[in-house]
Design a protein around this motif. Structure first.
Motif, PDB file in Angstrom:
ATOM      1  N   THR A  90      17.102  34.676  50.654  1.00 63.58           N
ATOM      2  CA  THR A  90      17.207  33.457  51.812  1.00 63.58           C
ATOM      3  C   THR A  90      18.443  32.560  51.179  1.00 63.58           C
ATOM      4  O   THR A  90      18.220  32.198  49.836  1.00 63.58           O
ATOM      5  N   LEU A  91      19.386  32.347  51.777  1.00 60.07           N
ATOM      6  CA  LEU A  91      20.525  31.464  51.188  1.00 60.07           C
ATOM      7  C   LEU A  91      20.750  30.171  52.101  1.00 60.07           C
ATOM      8  O   LEU A  91      20.598  30.051  53.415  1.00 60.07           O
ATOM      9  N   PHE A  92      21.140  29.037  51.609  1.00 59.47           N
ATOM     10  CA  PHE A  92      21.609  27.918  52.091  1.00 59.47           C
ATOM     11  C   PHE A  92      23.274  27.695  52.111  1.00 59.47           C
ATOM     12  O   PHE A  92      23.781  27.928  50.844  1.00 59.47           O
ATOM     13  N   LEU A  93      23.671  27.979  53.148  1.00 55.33           N
ATOM     14  CA  LEU A  93      25.209  28.040  53.295  1.00 55.33           C
ATOM     15  C   LEU A  93      25.815  26.502  53.503  1.00 55.33           C
ATOM     16  O   LEU A  93      25.560  25.782  54.629  1.00 55.33           O
ATOM     17  N   THR A  94      26.642  26.198  52.533  1.00 55.44           N
ATOM     18  CA  THR A  94      27.391  24.976  52.827  1.00 55.44           C
ATOM     19  C   THR A  94      28.920  25.563  53.151  1.00 55.44           C
ATOM     20  O   THR A  94      29.043  26.859  53.760  1.00 55.44           O
ATOM     21  N   LYS A  95      29.944  24.770  53.608  1.00 52.72           N
ATOM     22  CA  LYS A  95      31.045  25.381  54.176  1.00 52.72           C
ATOM     23  C   LYS A  95      31.784  26.206  53.235  1.00 52.72           C
ATOM     24  O   LYS A  95      32.329  27.150  53.668  1.00 52.72           O
ATOM     25  N   SER A  96      31.574  25.942  51.989  1.00 53.03           N
ATOM     26  CA  SER A  96      32.227  27.057  50.994  1.00 53.03           C
ATOM     27  C   SER A  96      31.298  27.658  49.739  1.00 53.03           C
ATOM     28  O   SER A  96      31.751  28.319  49.185  1.00 53.03           O
ATOM     29  N   ARG A  97      30.058  27.559  50.044  1.00 51.40           N
ATOM     30  CA  ARG A  97      29.057  27.890  49.051  1.00 51.40           C
ATOM     31  C   ARG A  97      28.055  28.517  49.513  1.00 51.40           C
ATOM     32  O   ARG A  97      27.590  28.286  51.007  1.00 51.40           O
ATOM     33  N   ALA A  98      27.349  29.608  48.772  1.00 49.15           N
ATOM     34  CA  ALA A  98      25.894  30.182  49.142  1.00 49.15           C
ATOM     35  C   ALA A  98      25.178  30.035  48.026  1.00 49.15           C
ATOM     36  O   ALA A  98      25.514  30.690  46.939  1.00 49.15           O
ATOM     37  N   ILE A  99      24.009  29.129  48.252  1.00 40.40           N
ATOM     38  CA  ILE A  99      23.217  28.969  47.221  1.00 40.40           C
ATOM     39  C   ILE A  99      21.898  29.789  47.541  1.00 40.40           C
ATOM     40  O   ILE A  99      21.160  29.463  48.632  1.00 40.40           O
ATOM     41  N   LYS A 100      21.430  30.476  46.665  1.00 34.83           N
ATOM     42  CA  LYS A 100      20.169  31.467  47.065  1.00 34.83           C
ATOM     43  C   LYS A 100      19.035  30.690  46.408  1.00 34.83           C
ATOM     44  O   LYS A 100      18.937  30.186  45.519  1.00 34.83           O
ATOM     45  N   LEU A 101      18.185  30.928  47.322  1.00 29.05           N
ATOM     46  CA  LEU A 101      16.765  30.071  47.058  1.00 29.05           C
ATOM     47  C   LEU A 101      15.736  30.972  46.234  1.00 29.05           C
ATOM     48  O   LEU A 101      15.809  31.934  46.473  1.00 29.05           O
ATOM     49  N   PRO A 102      15.343  30.289  45.145  1.00 31.11           N
ATOM     50  CA  PRO A 102      14.402  31.207  44.402  1.00 31.11           C
ATOM     51  C   PRO A 102      13.267  31.345  45.060  1.00 31.11           C
ATOM     52  O   PRO A 102      12.770  30.895  46.273  1.00 31.11           O
ATOM     53  N   GLU A 103      12.592  32.686  44.886  1.00 27.51           N
ATOM     54  CA  GLU A 103      11.413  33.186  45.670  1.00 27.51           C
ATOM     55  C   GLU A 103      10.402  32.316  45.919  1.00 27.51           C
ATOM     56  O   GLU A 103       9.833  31.921  46.845  1.00 27.51           O
ATOM     57  N   TRP A 104      10.062  31.539  44.744  1.00 25.67           N
ATOM     58  CA  TRP A 104       8.984  30.610  44.891  1.00 25.67           C
ATOM     59  C   TRP A 104       9.060  29.431  45.849  1.00 25.67           C
ATOM     60  O   TRP A 104       8.230  28.745  46.165  1.00 25.67           O
TER      61      TRP A 104
END
Length: 535
Positions: A90-104
Motif C-alpha cells: 500500500t503506497l501513498f503517492l505524491t507527485k514525485s514520490r511513492a511512500i510505502k506504508l508499513p504493514e502495521w
C-alpha cells in the motif's frame, strides 16, 4: 403478439451474484429431487463479456458455494490457485514520490494475503459451466428491458426487440421481445441496474434509505516484458496522486508474471467539470513509480464500470412480491475494501435459500420472501457493511485524502447515519485544466474493449431535454459529458452534441453524473456492448 416463456425461477444477470444464486438453488433443488426450472439471462453476447472487476478475491465465498472447487482439475482452478497474493503493498503517492506504508499501519480490511488475483470475465465463464452442469439454463444475448407486474407482484421481464432501424421501424429481420414469466424473479444486473431500480421505486423499497452513490473504475490490462520488475502474486494499492481530493485510488495487480491489471477508481461525486477518468488513468501511469513497472508494456484490454458505495444506509429492502434483489443491484459492495464479489456471491446464495423456502410453501409473496432479508442480516454480508456504515461519507466530509482518510478510520464511532447527495450534485464550475499528453487516448482504449453495437439500431442513449446541454456550458463553462464518459460517446462540434453510442462500454456513468440529468441510457439490443475477455 409477444411470445411468453415460463420458468420457475429467473435470474436477470449472469454475473457473480446471479450465477451463484442459480447454482446454489439448483444444488438445493437437486438434493431434494425437485425439478423446478431455473434460468439465467444476460445481455452480453457470451458469458463474462460484460464483467469487469478488480479482482482480488476472497475465496471463502466460492468454497461456501462449491466446497470441492480446489480439487477440480481444470485451467481456471489451476490459474486461480497459482494466483494467491504473496506480496501486498500500500503506497501513498505524491507527485514525485511513492511512500510505502508499513504493514502495521494498514488496516486489516486492506490487507490481501491469501486472496486470489483473478479475471472476473474468466471466473464467470467457469461459473456458467458449473451452473449448466447442475441443470441451470443460461441464455446470453437476452437483454431484459422491462419488468412485468401482475396482481401478485413481479411476474417476470420483457426482452428488448431486435431488428429495428434507427427510427424504430421494423426491418426484415425484426424479432419482437419475448416475455419471460417466473414465480420468482431475482434481479442481479449489477451496478445501476435499471430493472431493479424500477422495482425499488415502484414498490417503495428505498423508504428510509440514503441516496446510493457510486465510483467509477477505469482499467487497462497490460502485457509486460519478460524481465519486468513487478512479478507474479503481487498487488499494489495507492492513494493520493493523481487526485488527492477525490475518494478512490490506483491499483496494480499481477494476472501472471508478465501481465498486470492497472486501474484507477474515482468517486463520482467529483467536483471537476472537465475531469476525464480515462486520461486520469494515463496520468496515474505517468507517475515515476508506476511508469517504472509498466515500462515496455503494451495495453491489450480496456474497460470501465461503476460500483455502488453508499453502503449499509443506502440499502433498499431487497425483496417484494415475486422478486429479490442481489449483488451490486442491491448495493452490497464493501466500500472499505472496494470489493463486492464475495458479498455478491453470498447474497445470491442466501437468495437461493429464500427461494427454496418459497417453492416448498408455494408462496411467493413478500411475506415469505422476507426471509432473504433476515438471512442477510445474520450473514457476513451485512456484518461487512455495518462495519463501514459511514466510511465513504466521512471521506467526503474530509474533502481530501489528508483529512478524509483519517476520518474514515474512525467512522465506526458515529452511530447516526450521514446523509448523501446524488453523484451529479457534486459537480461545480471548477476545472482541472489538465494538459493531457502521453499514454493512450480514449478511442485507442475503447477499441481494446471490443465494444460493438449494430450501426442501424436505434440509439440506446437519448437526451431528454437538449436545452440541458446548453445549460451545462452556461453553468460549468464546458460540457462535462465530453470529459467524464470513459468511452468518448459524447462530443461537441460548434456546441452541438454528436453522439457516438457505438463506443459505449455500458458503465452508465453518464446516467448518474450528468449534472442536469438529461441523459437517458437504455439497454441496447442483446449481444451489444463490450467483449471483455480478461477483465
Amino acid at each position: 403478439m409477444t411470445k411468453t416463456n415460463q420458468v420457475d425461477v429467473l435470474f436477470v444477470g449472469g454475473g457473480p451474484a446471479g450465477l451463484s444464486g442459480a447454482i446454489k438453488l439448483k444444488q438445493l433443488l437437486n438434493s431434494r429431487g425437485r425439478t423446478e426450472r431455473v434460468a439465467v439471462i444476460d445481455k452480453a453476447d457470451k458469458p463474462g463479456q460484460h464483467v469487469l472487476s478488480g479482482l482480488v478475491f476472497e475465496p471463502q465465498a466460492l468454497t461456501e458455494l462449491i466446497p470441492d472447487w480446489r480439487e477440480r482439475k481444470d485451467p481456471f482452478v489451476t490459474r486461480a490457485l497459482g494466483s494467491e497474493v504473496q506480496k501486498d503493498d500500500t503506497l501513498f503517492l505524491t507527485k514525485s514520490r511513492a511512500i510505502k506504508l508499513p504493514e502495521w499501519i494498514v488496516p486489516p480490511y486492506l490487507r490481501h494475503h491469501g486472496n486470489l488475483v483473478l479475471s472476473g470475465s474468466e471466473m464467470v465463464r467457469w461459473l456458467v459451466g458449473e451452473a449448466e452442469a447442475l441443470g441451470v439454463r443460461v441464455y446470453t444475448g437476452f437483454a431484459a428491458v422491462e419488468v412485468l407486474y401482475g396482481e401478485s407482484g413481479v411476474r417476470g421481464v420483457r426482452l428488448g426487440d431486435k431488428g429495428l432501424d434507427r427510427e424504430g421501424n421494423q426491418q426484415v429481420n425484426f424479432v419482437p421481445g419475448e416475455a419471460i414469466e417466473a414465480k420468482v424473479t431475482v434481479f442481479a444486473e449489477g451496478s445501476l441496474g435499471q430493472l431493479a431500480e424500477d422495482v425499488v421505486k415502484r414498490k417503495g423499497l428505498d423508504s428510509g434509505s440514503i441516496h446510493q452513490i457510486h465510483s467509477l473504475g477505469v482499467k487497462e490490462v497490460i502485457k509486460l516484458p519478460p524481465d519486468n520488475p513487478f512479478g507474479a502474486n503481487h498487488v499494489v494499492h495507492t492513494f493520493g496522486f493523481p487526485l488527492a481530493d477525490v475518494f478512490g485510488g490506483g491499483t496494480i495487480y499481477s494476472l501472471d508474471k508478465n501481465t498486470v491489471a492497472v486501474a484507477l477508481v474515482l468517486a463520482l461525486d467529483w467536483k471537476y467539470a472537465d475531469l476525464n477518468p480515462q486520461q486520469e488513468l494515463q496520468v496515474f501511469k505517468s507517475h515515476t513509480y508506476v511508469r517504472s513497472i509498466l515500462e515496455g508494456g503494451e495495453v491489450i484490454a480496456y474497460g470501465a464500470k461503476t460500483l455502488p458505495e453508499g453502503g449499509y444506509w443506502a440499502l433498499p429492502h431487497p425483496y417484494t412480491d415475486g422478486a429479490l434483489i442481489v449483488g451490486d443491484d442491491a448495493g452490497f459492495t464493501d466500500v472499505r475494501k472496494l470489493k463486492g464479489w464475495h458479498n455478491a456471491m453470498r447474497s445470491g446464495m442466501l437468495a437461493a435459500e429464500a427461494v427454496l423456502a418459497a417453492i416448498e410453501r408455494n408462496d411467493f409473496s413478500a411475506r415469505t420472501l422476507k426471509v432473504y432479508e433476515d438471512l442477510l442480516e445474520a450473514s457476513p454480508v451485512i456484518a461487512d457493511l455495518k462495519r463501514g456504515k459511514n466510511y465513504r461519507q466521512m471521506f467526503t466530509k474530509g474533502g481530501t485524502v489528508y483529512l478524509g482518510a483519517p476520518l474514515s478510520l474512525i467512522q465506526g464511532l458515529i452511530r447516526r447515519r450521514i446523509e448523501t447527495e446524488p453523484d451529479h450534485k457534486g459537480m461545480k464550475r471548477v476545472h482541472l485544466a489538465r494538459d493531457y499528453r502521453g499514454g493512450y487516448d480514449r478511442l485507442s482504449d475503447v477499441a481494446l474493449s471490443g465494444t460493438i453495437h449494430r450501426e442501424e439500431e436505434p440509439s440506446h442513449i437519448r437526451i431528454s431535454d437538449p436545452a440541458g446541454c446548453a445549460g451545462c456550458l452556461r453553468d460549468y463553462g464546458v460540457h462535462p459529458c465530453a470529459y467524464f464518459c470513459p468511452a468518448d460517446v459524447y462530443r461537441f462540434e460548434d456546441d452541438e452534441l454528436v453522439l457516438n453510442p457505438s463506443n459505449c462500454v455500458h458503465c452508465q456513468t453518464c446516467r448518474t453524473k450528468c449534472p442536469h440529468q438529461v441523459i437517458e441510457w437504455h439497454v441496447p439490443e442483446g449481444g451489444d456492448g463490450p467483449k471483455y475477455k480478461v477483465m
